[in-house]
Design a protein around this motif. Structure first.
Motif, short mmCIF file in Angstrom:
data_model
loop_
_atom_site.label_atom_id
_atom_site.label_comp_id
_atom_site.label_asym_id
_atom_site.label_seq_id
_atom_site.Cartn_x
_atom_site.Cartn_y
_atom_site.Cartn_z
N VAL A 18 43.77 49.02 46.01
CA VAL A 18 43.69 49.61 47.35
C VAL A 18 42.49 49.05 48.10
N ALA A 19 41.35 48.89 47.43
CA ALA A 19 40.15 48.35 48.08
C ALA A 19 40.39 46.94 48.60
N ASP A 20 41.06 46.10 47.81
CA ASP A 20 41.36 44.75 48.28
C ASP A 20 42.38 44.78 49.42
N ALA A 21 43.36 45.66 49.32
CA ALA A 21 44.36 45.78 50.40
C ALA A 21 43.70 46.26 51.69
N ALA A 55 47.83 39.17 46.62
CA ALA A 55 48.70 39.56 45.51
C ALA A 55 48.81 38.43 44.49
N ILE A 56 48.93 37.21 44.96
CA ILE A 56 48.97 36.05 44.06
C ILE A 56 47.66 35.97 43.28
N GLY A 57 46.54 36.18 43.97
CA GLY A 57 45.24 36.18 43.30
C GLY A 57 45.16 37.24 42.20
N TRP A 58 45.68 38.42 42.48
CA TRP A 58 45.68 39.49 41.48
C TRP A 58 46.51 39.09 40.25
N TRP A 78 39.20 36.56 45.91
CA TRP A 78 38.72 36.26 47.26
C TRP A 78 39.09 34.82 47.65
N PHE A 79 38.79 33.87 46.78
CA PHE A 79 39.07 32.46 47.06
C PHE A 79 40.57 32.25 47.29
N THR A 80 41.40 32.83 46.45
CA THR A 80 42.85 32.70 46.58
C THR A 80 43.33 33.33 47.88
N THR A 111 33.77 42.03 52.20
CA THR A 111 34.54 43.21 51.82
C THR A 111 35.07 43.15 50.39
N MET A 112 35.69 42.05 50.01
CA MET A 112 36.32 41.97 48.68
C MET A 112 35.29 41.85 47.56
N LEU A 113 34.20 41.16 47.83
CA LEU A 113 33.14 41.06 46.81
C LEU A 113 32.14 42.20 46.97
N GLY A 114 32.02 42.71 48.18
CA GLY A 114 31.06 43.79 48.44
C GLY A 114 31.36 45.06 47.67
N TRP A 115 32.62 45.50 47.68
CA TRP A 115 32.92 46.73 46.95
C TRP A 115 32.72 46.53 45.46
#
Length: 132
Positions: A18-21, A55-58, A78-80, A111-115
């Motif tokens: 959810v955080a990444d979304a 989603a691909i990254g996950w 994040w990179f993906t 945001t994605m690395l921050g949380w």
């Protein structure tokens, strides 16, 4: 012999997903509000490349095994998300600008690395507070 899983694996996976979304959605909503007048049509057009790339990254990182980990999980997702989202956006004819790519890279990193950084700091504090 008693073994315990790392703290990051004991947390449920869904809050991390959810955080990444939310990071991807916030990025697209801010962009739409700043540059596009038609909210609903723009939302579908703008969000899908980055949501699919995230989603691909996950999947390729198997993020569900350790979703809050900054390295390598968070960095690779994040990179993906950035590269995949920009590529998908470009091949779908939505166009690319260097300024957009730069803002995308910075916003999603924060945001994605921050949380994940906040979770890591909280876990370190909790580990340090435990009696020895």
């Amino acid at each position: 012999m008693i073994t315990t899983a790392p703290a990051s694996r004991t947390a449920p996976v869904w809050p991390a997903a959810v955080a990444d979304a939310v990071a991807v959605l916030a990025f697209t909503l801010i962009g739409i509000a700043s540059h596009d007048g038609s909210f609903l049509s723009a939302l579908g057009r703008v969000v899908w490349p980055f949501a699919l790339a995230a989603a691909i990254g996950w999947v390729w990182t198997r993020a569900w095994q350790d979703p809050a980990r900054i390295w390598p999980t968070g960095v690779l997702i994040w990179f993906t998300t950035v590269i995949g989202g920009l590529v998908l956006r470009g091949v779908s004819g939505q166009g690319l600008a260097w300024s957009f790519a730069l803002v995308t890279t910075i916003f999603l990193a924060i945001t994605m690395l921050g949380w994940r950084g906040l979770v890591a700091a909280l876990r370190r504090n909790q580990a340090g507070a435990k009696p020895s």
